[in-house]
Design a protein around this motif. Sequence first.
Motif, PDB file in Angstrom:
ATOM      1  N   LYS A  50      48.408  47.217  37.506  1.00  0.00           N
ATOM      2  CA  LYS A  50      48.272  45.916  37.121  1.00  0.00           C
ATOM      3  C   LYS A  50      47.477  45.046  38.357  1.00  0.00           C
ATOM      4  N   CYS A  51      46.315  44.408  37.423  1.00  0.00           N
ATOM      5  CA  CYS A  51      45.446  43.817  38.161  1.00  0.00           C
ATOM      6  C   CYS A  51      45.299  41.985  38.015  1.00  0.00           C
ATOM      7  N   GLU A  52      44.738  41.393  39.045  1.00  0.00           N
ATOM      8  CA  GLU A  52      44.764  39.812  38.538  1.00  0.00           C
ATOM      9  C   GLU A  52      43.208  39.668  39.088  1.00  0.00           C
ATOM     10  N   VAL A  53      42.420  38.936  38.140  1.00  0.00           N
ATOM     11  CA  VAL A  53      41.179  38.825  38.293  1.00  0.00           C
ATOM     12  C   VAL A  53      41.006  37.242  38.368  1.00  0.00           C
ATOM     13  N   GLN A  54      40.200  36.856  39.465  1.00  0.00           N
ATOM     14  CA  GLN A  54      40.103  35.326  39.609  1.00  0.00           C
ATOM     15  C   GLN A  54      38.642  35.021  39.074  1.00  0.00           C
ATOM     16  N   LEU A  55      38.535  34.205  38.057  1.00  0.00           N
ATOM     17  CA  LEU A  55      37.423  33.776  37.360  1.00  0.00           C
ATOM     18  C   LEU A  55      37.020  32.483  37.443  1.00  0.00           C
TER      19      LEU A  55
ATOM     20  N   ASP B 143      41.180  50.871  37.209  1.00  0.00           N
ATOM     21  CA  ASP B 143      40.941  50.527  38.481  1.00  0.00           C
ATOM     22  C   ASP B 143      40.106  49.348  38.704  1.00  0.00           C
ATOM     23  N   TYR B 144      39.648  48.973  39.634  1.00  0.00           N
ATOM     24  CA  TYR B 144      38.940  47.547  39.810  1.00  0.00           C
ATOM     25  C   TYR B 144      37.760  47.266  38.970  1.00  0.00           C
ATOM     26  N   SER B 145      37.043  48.234  38.917  1.00  0.00           N
ATOM     27  CA  SER B 145      35.847  48.077  38.101  1.00  0.00           C
ATOM     28  C   SER B 145      36.157  48.136  36.452  1.00  0.00           C
ATOM     29  N   HIS B 146      37.123  48.684  36.378  1.00  0.00           N
ATOM     30  CA  HIS B 146      37.626  48.388  34.768  1.00  0.00           C
ATOM     31  C   HIS B 146      38.351  47.138  34.649  1.00  0.00           C
TER      32      HIS B 146
ATOM     33  N   THR C 161      31.390  34.142  32.626  1.00  0.00           N
ATOM     34  CA  THR C 161      31.939  33.493  33.670  1.00  0.00           C
ATOM     35  C   THR C 161      31.494  34.496  34.867  1.00  0.00           C
ATOM     36  N   THR C 162      31.960  33.621  36.001  1.00  0.00           N
ATOM     37  CA  THR C 162      31.700  34.279  37.301  1.00  0.00           C
ATOM     38  C   THR C 162      32.911  35.015  37.719  1.00  0.00           C
ATOM     39  N   ILE C 163      32.859  36.218  38.021  1.00  0.00           N
ATOM     40  CA  ILE C 163      34.224  36.825  38.755  1.00  0.00           C
ATOM     41  C   ILE C 163      34.074  36.800  40.390  1.00  0.00           C
ATOM     42  N   LEU C 164      35.132  36.334  40.672  1.00  0.00           N
ATOM     43  CA  LEU C 164      35.171  35.789  42.093  1.00  0.00           C
ATOM     44  C   LEU C 164      35.923  36.809  42.878  1.00  0.00           C
ATOM     45  N   GLY C 165      37.083  37.707  42.387  1.00  0.00           N
ATOM     46  CA  GLY C 165      37.550  38.758  42.882  1.00  0.00           C
ATOM     47  C   GLY C 165      38.598  39.439  42.030  1.00  0.00           C
ATOM     48  N   VAL C 166      39.060  40.479  42.363  1.00  0.00           N
ATOM     49  CA  VAL C 166      40.228  41.423  41.756  1.00  0.00           C
ATOM     50  C   VAL C 166      41.043  41.739  42.811  1.00  0.00           C
TER      51      VAL C 166
ATOM     52  N   ALA D  25      37.646  41.833  32.027  1.00  0.00           N
ATOM     53  CA  ALA D  25      37.412  40.300  32.171  1.00  0.00           C
ATOM     54  C   ALA D  25      36.093  39.921  31.642  1.00  0.00           C
ATOM     55  N   THR D  26      34.862  40.702  31.812  1.00  0.00           N
ATOM     56  CA  THR D  26      33.741  40.236  31.255  1.00  0.00           C
ATOM     57  C   THR D  26      33.741  40.275  29.971  1.00  0.00           C
ATOM     58  N   ALA D  27      34.500  41.170  29.228  1.00  0.00           N
ATOM     59  CA  ALA D  27      34.526  41.270  27.537  1.00  0.00           C
ATOM     60  C   ALA D  27      35.219  40.130  27.208  1.00  0.00           C
TER      61      ALA D  27
END
Length: 66
Positions: A17-22, A37-40, A52-57, A45-47
Amino acid sequence: MCFYMYQHETFVISPMKCEVQLFIAGKIVKETMIARDYSHAREIATARFPNTTILGVTAIFDKEVQ
């Protein structure tokens, strides 16, 4: 679960389970998702949010309630 082979060895990748900050329209938005994983998580998030700009995962570790 996802399986892959590397040099004749089989590895198991369990989803996490991941939290992506956008950064969307001047606001920081947190999106939670299940990814390999983080890249997935970044790909998902990009899809979902193409411009958007991804700040962190970050990985989320839930505590078990007893």
